[in-house]
Enzyme design. Structure first.
Site, PDB file in Angstrom:
ATOM      1  N   GLU A 181     -23.193 -33.910 -12.630  1.00  0.00           N
ATOM      2  CA  GLU A 181     -22.638 -34.352 -11.396  1.00  0.00           C
ATOM      3  C   GLU A 181     -20.930 -33.346 -11.871  1.00  0.00           C
ATOM      4  O   GLU A 181     -20.169 -34.253 -10.829  1.00  0.00           O
ATOM      5  CB  GLU A 181     -22.191 -35.936 -11.484  1.00  0.00           C
ATOM      6  CG  GLU A 181     -23.406 -36.828 -11.889  1.00  0.00           C
ATOM      7  CD  GLU A 181     -23.935 -38.231 -11.950  1.00  0.00           C
ATOM      8  OE1 GLU A 181     -21.943 -38.513 -11.631  1.00  0.00           O
ATOM      9  OE2 GLU A 181     -24.481 -38.916 -12.023  1.00  0.00           O
ATOM     10  N   ASN A 223     -27.282 -30.755 -14.466  1.00  0.00           N
ATOM     11  CA  ASN A 223     -28.151 -32.182 -14.074  1.00  0.00           C
ATOM     12  C   ASN A 223     -27.600 -32.512 -12.655  1.00  0.00           C
ATOM     13  O   ASN A 223     -25.599 -33.041 -12.911  1.00  0.00           O
ATOM     14  CB  ASN A 223     -27.711 -33.518 -14.967  1.00  0.00           C
ATOM     15  CG  ASN A 223     -28.692 -34.212 -14.861  1.00  0.00           C
ATOM     16  OD1 ASN A 223     -29.998 -34.147 -14.159  1.00  0.00           O
ATOM     17  ND2 ASN A 223     -28.426 -35.320 -15.225  1.00  0.00           N
ATOM     18  N   HIS A 259     -32.389 -40.379  -8.160  1.00  0.00           N
ATOM     19  CA  HIS A 259     -31.870 -41.678  -8.158  1.00  0.00           C
ATOM     20  C   HIS A 259     -32.010 -42.229  -6.732  1.00  0.00           C
ATOM     21  O   HIS A 259     -31.288 -41.496  -6.225  1.00  0.00           O
ATOM     22  CB  HIS A 259     -30.660 -42.304  -8.112  1.00  0.00           C
ATOM     23  CG  HIS A 259     -30.690 -42.100 -10.255  1.00  0.00           C
ATOM     24  ND1 HIS A 259     -31.044 -43.390 -10.848  1.00  0.00           N
ATOM     25  CD2 HIS A 259     -29.462 -41.796 -10.270  1.00  0.00           C
ATOM     26  CE1 HIS A 259     -30.759 -42.786 -11.881  1.00  0.00           C
ATOM     27  NE2 HIS A 259     -30.152 -42.001 -12.167  1.00  0.00           N
ATOM     28  N   GLU A 288     -33.783 -38.722 -14.125  1.00  0.00           N
ATOM     29  CA  GLU A 288     -33.653 -40.405 -13.838  1.00  0.00           C
ATOM     30  C   GLU A 288     -34.340 -40.631 -12.781  1.00  0.00           C
ATOM     31  O   GLU A 288     -33.616 -41.961 -12.029  1.00  0.00           O
ATOM     32  CB  GLU A 288     -32.044 -40.442 -14.123  1.00  0.00           C
ATOM     33  CG  GLU A 288     -31.143 -39.466 -14.950  1.00  0.00           C
ATOM     34  CD  GLU A 288     -29.855 -39.455 -14.656  1.00  0.00           C
ATOM     35  OE1 GLU A 288     -28.830 -40.971 -13.963  1.00  0.00           O
ATOM     36  OE2 GLU A 288     -28.588 -38.209 -15.430  1.00  0.00           O
ATOM     37  N   ASP A 290     -34.987 -43.058 -10.463  1.00  0.00           N
ATOM     38  CA  ASP A 290     -35.934 -44.626  -9.550  1.00  0.00           C
ATOM     39  C   ASP A 290     -35.981 -44.793  -8.239  1.00  0.00           C
ATOM     40  O   ASP A 290     -35.140 -44.376  -7.491  1.00  0.00           O
ATOM     41  CB  ASP A 290     -35.391 -45.783 -10.387  1.00  0.00           C
ATOM     42  CG  ASP A 290     -33.406 -45.085 -10.215  1.00  0.00           C
ATOM     43  OD1 ASP A 290     -33.316 -44.175  -9.424  1.00  0.00           O
ATOM     44  OD2 ASP A 290     -32.366 -45.926 -11.773  1.00  0.00           O
TER      45      ASP A 290
HETATM   46  C1  XIL Z   1     -26.103 -45.312 -15.632  1.00  0.00           C
HETATM   47  C2  XIL Z   1     -27.022 -46.538 -16.457  1.00  0.00           C
HETATM   48  O1  XIL Z   1     -27.880 -46.593 -15.878  1.00  0.00           O
HETATM   49  C3  XIL Z   1     -25.672 -47.345 -17.077  1.00  0.00           C
HETATM   50  O2  XIL Z   1     -26.096 -47.528 -17.706  1.00  0.00           O
HETATM   51  C4  XIL Z   1     -24.182 -47.367 -17.121  1.00  0.00           C
HETATM   52  O3  XIL Z   1     -23.518 -48.414 -16.584  1.00  0.00           O
HETATM   53  C5  XIL Z   1     -24.046 -46.329 -15.620  1.00  0.00           C
HETATM   54  O4  XIL Z   1     -24.656 -45.279 -15.894  1.00  0.00           O
HETATM   55  N1  XIL Z   1     -26.241 -40.695 -13.254  1.00  0.00           N
HETATM   56  C6  XIL Z   1     -26.518 -40.727 -14.499  1.00  0.00           C
HETATM   57  C7  XIL Z   1     -27.093 -41.575 -16.014  1.00  0.00           C
HETATM   58  O5  XIL Z   1     -25.749 -39.124 -15.467  1.00  0.00           O
HETATM   59  O6  XIL Z   1     -25.996 -41.342 -16.941  1.00  0.00           O
HETATM   60  C8  XIL Z   1     -26.264 -43.219 -14.816  1.00  0.00           C
HETATM   61  O7  XIL Z   1     -26.403 -43.678 -16.112  1.00  0.00           O
HETATM   62  C9  XIL Z   1     -26.418 -43.376 -13.391  1.00  0.00           C
HETATM   63  C10 XIL Z   1     -26.448 -41.954 -12.804  1.00  0.00           C
END
Ligand code: XIL
Length: 375
Positions: A181, A223, A259, A288, A290
């Protein structure tokens, strides 16, 4: 994997009609696997269904938001959880356990225990590990975020951290999210990132070089989220990737976190985005995934919502399958029980492929069928 794409699309469209949110034991595999799917008919898990050159991963729950819930570290004690984790996946991403605040809580103390346990579990169950993450603006320990350092000190802190953490797991990490990020929505370097702010964007290349020295076999990734559609952020990553490659910096991949929210539509241009990085000679990955939704009163998704969610998951998987060097596909947790979504996105939830009781949702069956068809 391009050749299979048309067949995948056709078969998966039909499989969507046949899936349902039945409990795990009540669903014979055959009901979700049309005869034409070949391998699909006896495939029971995601990792069995997956093409050999594609890793299927999940985040491993613990730390972060879990610490504020009634379930601080599910991976360590939830036996049904561990069983599903081992059975369904051949890649594991520590959800928080390798982040700075977790693994490097004090300037001169590392906390490797939780990450070690995940790496050990992965080895025992034939899983690769995705390391997450080394250069990020978030979840940094107070001593780092609030500290006063000279530029030289800060640089050496990052270098030492990378050599120590990457070095510890040398040879055991498939892919590292080196830079996480680093751009904002306008494609500008995030000034919240202490290393970028204090040391300038050149630190990104250094982080990759150090990580490569510490573990020459790990694939090193950029990422981010918000890169599922073309735009300023994707352009910024493309320009950065080109520059790093021209400078012979060891960068090997670009990943979309993915996400997603059902408020904004399925990412129907993701394939094209990934292809741009594939064209540069990089690996690509989904890291990641979802898909959150607005929950109706009562908190239980409707059948229609679950079907839409399955389509989103499939859109992302199809994009990865269609791009040659997309070789890792990770969902951000597999059960709603431990998902970060309700904690971070008020009123949204049910974002993973299994409910609180590990009952598989349509999204699970759609992923499995799509994988089996591609295999
Ligand atoms: C999130 C985790 O799922 C949580 O448990 C934590 O509190 C905050 O981070 N982008 C990312 C991840 O790169 O590391 C994040 O994970 C979600 C967004």
């Amino acid at each position: 994997m391009k050749a299979t794409r048309v067949a995948v699309a056709v078969l998966a469209a039909s499989s969507l009609l046949t899936v349902g949110a039945q409990p795990v034991r009540a669903v014979p595999a055959a009901t979700t696997a049309p005869a034409a799917a070949g391998h699909g008919s006896h495939v029971k898990t995601l990792r069995q269904a997956a093409p050999r050159d594609l890793k299927i991963g999940t985040a491993v729950a613990g730390g972060g938001h879990h610490l504020e819930q009634a379930y601080p570290d599910p991976f360590t004690y939830d036996r049904p959880y561990r069983k599903v984790l081992a059975r369904e996946f051949n890649s594991a991403s520590p959800e928080n356990q390798m982040k700075w605040e977790f693994i490097h809580p004090e300037r001169h103390r590392y906390n490797f225990g939780p990450a070690d346990a995940i790496v050990r579990f992965a080895r025992q169950h034939g899983q690769v590990v995705r390391g997450h993450t080394l250069l990020w603006h978030s979840q940094n320990p107070e001593w780092l975020a609030e500290g006063t350092f000279t530029k030289a000190e800060l640089r050496s802190i990052l270098k030492q951290h990378i050599f120590t953490v990457v070095g510890r797991y040398r040879g055991q990490i498939h892919q590292w999210d080196v830079a996480n990020e680093i751009f904002n929505e306008n494609g500008e370097y995030r000034q919240e990132n202490i290393f970028i702010r204090e040391l300038g964007p050149g630190i990104v290349a250094d982080a990759f070089r150090w990580a490569h020295q510490a573990d020459p076999r790990a694939q090193l990734f950029l990422n981010d989220y918000g890169v599922e559609w073309p735009g300023a952020k994707v352009d910024a990553y493309e320009a950065l990737a080109e520059q790093l490659l021209a400078d012979r910096v060891p960068v090997h991949g670009f990943a979309s976190q993915a996400h997603l929210s059902m408020r904004y539509g399925a990412p129907d241009q993701l394939r094209e985005v990934l292809q741009r990085f594939d064209d540069l000679g990089l690996h690509t990955a989904i890291t990641e995934l979802d898909v959150r939704m607005d929950l109706p009163a009562g908190g239980v998704p409707t059948a229609e919502q679950l079907a839409t969610q399955a389509q989103y998951y499939k859109t992302v998987l199809d994009a990865c399958l269609a791009v040659d060097d997309c070789n890792s596909f990770t969902i951000w947790g597999f059960t709603d029980k431990y998902s970060w979504v309700p904690v971070f996105f008020p009123a949204e939830g049910a974002a993973t492929v299994m409910d609180d009781d590990f009952r598989r949702k349509p999204a699970y069956f759609t992923l499995r069928q799509t994988l089996a068809d591609a295999r």
